[in-house]
Design a protein around this motif. Structure first.
Motif, PDB file in Angstrom:
ATOM      1  N   GLN A 219       0.827  -1.209   0.000  1.00 25.49           N
ATOM      2  CA  GLN A 219       0.000   0.000   0.000  1.00 25.49           C
ATOM      3  C   GLN A 219       0.863   1.261   0.000  1.00 25.49           C
ATOM      4  N   GLU A 220       1.968   1.226   0.737  1.00 23.65           N
ATOM      5  CA  GLU A 220       2.887   2.375   0.746  1.00 23.65           C
ATOM      6  C   GLU A 220       3.437   2.634  -0.653  1.00 23.65           C
ATOM      7  N   GLN A 221       3.801   1.544  -1.360  1.00 23.43           N
ATOM      8  CA  GLN A 221       4.329   1.694  -2.716  1.00 23.43           C
ATOM      9  C   GLN A 221       3.263   2.256  -3.657  1.00 23.43           C
ATOM     10  N   VAL A 222       2.039   1.761  -3.502  1.00 28.26           N
ATOM     11  CA  VAL A 222       0.926   2.237  -4.334  1.00 28.26           C
ATOM     12  C   VAL A 222       0.674   3.719  -4.098  1.00 28.26           C
TER      13      VAL A 222
ATOM     14  N   ASN B 201       3.357   5.946  -5.521  1.00 29.38           N
ATOM     15  CA  ASN B 201       3.213   6.090  -6.976  1.00 29.38           C
ATOM     16  C   ASN B 201       2.072   7.037  -7.327  1.00 29.38           C
ATOM     17  N   LEU B 202       0.934   6.870  -6.655  1.00 32.56           N
ATOM     18  CA  LEU B 202      -0.208   7.742  -6.938  1.00 32.56           C
ATOM     19  C   LEU B 202       0.092   9.192  -6.574  1.00 32.56           C
ATOM     20  N   ALA B 203       0.796   9.392  -5.457  1.00 35.50           N
ATOM     21  CA  ALA B 203       1.174  10.757  -5.059  1.00 35.50           C
ATOM     22  C   ALA B 203       2.096  11.383  -6.095  1.00 35.50           C
ATOM     23  N   ASN B 204       2.987  10.579  -6.682  1.00 36.20           N
ATOM     24  CA  ASN B 204       3.862  11.095  -7.743  1.00 36.20           C
ATOM     25  C   ASN B 204       3.053  11.515  -8.965  1.00 36.20           C
TER      26      ASN B 204
END
Length: 199
Positions: free
Chosen positions: A39-42, A45-48
């Motif tokens: 979830q942290e990785q997701v 990525n979405l924040a980027n």
């Protein structure tokens, strides 16, 4: 650096997944995985994706803003940080105006400087736009927290944002009251006494 549709098309392989579809997969993964690191990785990525306005329609269509909001309610600090950073970057006023409580609650109770920084930047954008009622956003507890971070923060970005927020949007009476009020700590930082401690 902002992108154009022409640039994105040139960079995407002929059989490559398109950006909207990829963002949709990330949103789905957030809700289907039980692994916090995933979830942290997701959310990272979405924040980027939220940095670039060209992605904003895709984020809206895939309900990624709900992921950012859900992240604020997590117990995991990186998830909270990614959520508030993304909302700060994208700053969809109508959506944020309807979700002010979880955003301001996070700010008031966090002790994470980066979450504080992004929250302050978001608050300033909202107030500067004039699309959010000042009295609705700047509650006494929020103003008190701004004042406390202005005094205790080591990060000059936070100090400057606190100063700007108070200078540009707080009333003179509010500032005087804040200066005279005793400092308070977030609940997590309040000193505790152990039942078995001895004096």
């Amino acid at each position: 650096m902002f992108s154009s549709h022409k640039t994105l098309k040139r960079r995407t392989p002929a059989k490559g997944i398109d950006r909207r579809e990829y963002i949709g997969h990330l949103v789905d993964e957030y809700y289907t995985t039980t692994n916090v690191e995933a979830q942290e990785q997701v959310t990272a990525n979405l924040a980027n994706f939220a940095y670039d306005p060209i992605n904003w329609p895709h984020l809206l269509e895939t309900d990624a803003l709900d992921v950012f909001l859900a992240s604020l309610e997590s117990q995991d600090q990186p998830l909270k940080l990614h959520g508030i950073a993304a909302l700060c970057n994208i700053c969809f006023v109508k959506f944020i105006r309807e979700q002010l409580k979880p955003i301001t609650d996070l700010f008031v109770r966090t002790d994470h400087p980066e979450i504080v920084f992004h929250s302050l930047a978001l608050f300033y954008q909202l107030l500067e736009s004039g699309d959010v009622d000042r009295d609705l956003l700047l509650s006494p507890s929020l103003l008190r927290t701004v004042q406390e971070w202005r005094i205790k923060a080591h990060d000059q970005r936070i100090v400057k944002l606190c100063q700007l927020l108070l200078q540009d949007f707080a009333t003179r009476t509010e500032v005087v009251e804040l200066q005279n009020a005793p400092p308070t700590l977030p609940a997590a930082e309040q000193p505790t006494t152990s039942a078995g401690s001895s004096g």
